[in-house]
Design a protein around this motif. Structure first.
Motif, short mmCIF file in Angstrom:
data_model
loop_
_atom_site.label_atom_id
_atom_site.label_comp_id
_atom_site.label_asym_id
_atom_site.label_seq_id
_atom_site.Cartn_x
_atom_site.Cartn_y
_atom_site.Cartn_z
N LEU A 52 21.01 9.70 50.99
CA LEU A 52 19.75 9.97 50.80
C LEU A 52 19.16 10.06 49.37
CD1 LEU A 52 18.42 11.70 53.94
CD2 LEU A 52 18.35 9.08 53.38
N ALA A 53 20.03 10.77 48.60
CA ALA A 53 19.52 11.25 47.12
C ALA A 53 20.00 10.00 46.33
CB ALA A 53 20.67 12.38 47.01
N SER A 54 20.98 9.17 46.67
CA SER A 54 21.17 8.00 45.98
C SER A 54 20.12 7.02 46.19
CB SER A 54 22.67 7.47 46.44
OG SER A 54 23.60 8.31 46.19
N LEU A 55 19.55 6.91 47.30
CA LEU A 55 18.21 6.07 47.56
C LEU A 55 17.27 6.55 47.19
CD1 LEU A 55 19.37 5.06 51.41
CD2 LEU A 55 19.63 3.66 49.26
N GLY A 56 17.06 7.73 46.71
CA GLY A 56 15.96 8.19 46.00
C GLY A 56 14.92 8.90 47.06
N TYR A 57 15.47 9.15 48.18
CA TYR A 57 14.52 9.94 49.21
C TYR A 57 14.74 11.31 49.11
CZ TYR A 57 14.17 5.10 51.54
OH TYR A 57 13.74 3.96 51.69
N PHE A 58 15.64 11.73 48.13
CA PHE A 58 15.81 13.24 48.41
C PHE A 58 16.26 13.63 46.97
CE2 PHE A 58 18.70 16.77 49.07
CZ PHE A 58 17.70 17.77 49.76
N GLU A 59 15.73 14.86 46.57
CA GLU A 59 16.34 15.55 45.27
C GLU A 59 17.23 16.46 45.62
OE1 GLU A 59 15.65 15.08 41.71
OE2 GLU A 59 14.47 13.20 42.16
N ILE A 60 18.31 16.42 44.89
CA ILE A 60 19.58 17.22 45.09
C ILE A 60 19.19 18.58 44.61
CG2 ILE A 60 21.88 17.99 44.65
CD1 ILE A 60 22.11 15.94 46.60
N SER A 61 18.21 18.71 43.41
CA SER A 61 18.00 19.65 42.84
C SER A 61 16.80 20.55 43.70
CB SER A 61 17.33 19.54 41.44
OG SER A 61 16.24 18.54 41.63
N ASN A 62 16.28 20.13 44.60
CA ASN A 62 15.49 20.83 45.72
C ASN A 62 15.97 21.91 46.34
OD1 ASN A 62 13.22 19.29 45.19
ND2 ASN A 62 13.16 17.94 46.86
N LEU A 63 17.56 21.66 46.33
CA LEU A 63 18.35 22.76 47.06
C LEU A 63 18.95 23.76 46.14
CD1 LEU A 63 20.48 20.15 48.97
CD2 LEU A 63 18.71 21.67 50.02
N ASP A 64 18.64 23.89 44.94
CA ASP A 64 19.07 24.87 43.67
C ASP A 64 18.71 26.22 44.22
OD1 ASP A 64 20.18 22.87 42.27
OD2 ASP A 64 18.93 22.93 40.63
N ASN A 65 17.57 26.45 44.79
CA ASN A 65 17.08 27.78 45.04
C ASN A 65 17.21 28.03 46.57
OD1 ASN A 65 16.67 28.72 42.35
ND2 ASN A 65 14.83 27.32 42.28
N CYS A 66 17.53 27.45 47.17
CA CYS A 66 17.69 27.32 48.74
C CYS A 66 18.83 28.16 49.18
CB CYS A 66 17.89 26.10 49.50
SG CYS A 66 17.81 26.16 51.23
N GLN A 67 18.56 29.57 49.65
CA GLN A 67 19.55 30.53 49.87
C GLN A 67 20.52 30.06 51.23
OE1 GLN A 67 20.87 33.27 48.44
NE2 GLN A 67 19.85 32.43 46.46
N LEU A 68 19.76 29.14 52.03
CA LEU A 68 20.16 29.16 53.35
C LEU A 68 21.45 27.94 53.26
CD1 LEU A 68 19.44 29.95 56.09
CD2 LEU A 68 18.21 27.71 56.73
#
Lengths: 131, 128
Positions: A52-68
């Protein structure tokens, strides 16, 4: 005249699994299987994140601050190295050796310790982020 | 070869198509070989993750070694996981119809994911 199913229901049962004392042999065996199934779904999920990140539907950096997600990755890393350590035991057994009770117990303890050490090193490598 | 194998089965077993599936051992061997292959692939991938973080943090990973290690790891890992999941399903799902439903769903899901992931890795390759 007893029907077949009637007869079956009155037959004595062998002891259920819960009656046995948990031992390193049985616990590691079932944990190997559970970790394998958990890793299947984890890797499938992570792969879809990548797709999904490769297709541009999702930004991996969104998970940077996700503790879960951080806890999830640590659990996946531990599960991976646990499955790897116990998997090496299975490969050793496939060669036809290490079947004695003593060998199974010793390799089991080695597998637990090595999985913890490998997890520690892997997590410290990931957190190793010099600028 | 085939005649000598069949002669070991009774007539009714042959008629009911009971006996060996004839490809059980190849999956068993594939499971072991992929398990051994994953060990060095993990080390290679971990090495790439670490050295990647070292150099540039804001670019997506694009060098050849990164992509090949990721693609090989994902493909072999998911294939290994697929064979393992089939074994687990065969052990715990008694109802044959449900069992084959699960296995076919698993197969479609896994190989669709493998093909998509392998295709996506090619999108990032830049031969520097």
């Amino acid at each position: 005249m007893n029907s077949d199913s009637d007869l079956k229901s009155r037959r004595p049962l062998s002891p259920h699994l819960t009656i046995y004392k948990p031992q390193i042999t049985s616990v590691l065996s079932i944990l190997h299987r559970i970790s394998g199934v958990a890793l299947y779904f984890s890797f499938l999920g992570l792969t879809w994140l990548y797709i999904l990140a490769s297709l541009g539907y999702f930004e991996i950096s969104n998970l940077d601050n996700c503790q879960l997600f951080k806890i999830f990755t640590y659990l996946v890393i531990f599960g991976f190295f646990f499955h790897l350590s116990t998997g090496v035991r299975h490969l050793l057994w496939d060669t036809g050796y290490f079947f004695s009770v003593k060998a199974v117990e010793i390799t089991g303890i080695i597998a637990i310790i090595s999985s913890i050490i490998l997890t520690y090193f892997a997590i410290s490598l990931i957190n190793f982020n010099p600028v | 070869m085939k005649d000598s194998y069949n002669s070991m089965r009774s007539g009714i077993a042959k008629a009911k198509n009971l006996g060996s599936s004839k490809h059980g051992s190849s999956e068993w061997i594939a499971q072991r070989i992929s398990a051994i292959a994953i060990i060095p692939l993990t080390l290679w991938l971990i090495y790439n993750i670490c050295t990647y973080k070292f150099f540039n943090n804001d670019q997506p990973p694009s060098d050849f070694s990164w992509i090949v290690s990721l693609a090989l790891f994902l493909m072999i890992c998911l294939h290994h996981a697929y064979i393992g999941m089939v074994v687990v399903i065969e052990d715990y799902v008694k109802c044959l119809k449900l069992r084959y439903f699960f296995i076919i769903t698993l197969k479609l899901l896994t190989y669709f994911t493998i093909i998509m992931a392998a295709f996506m890795t090619t999108q990032h390759i830049s031969l520097v």
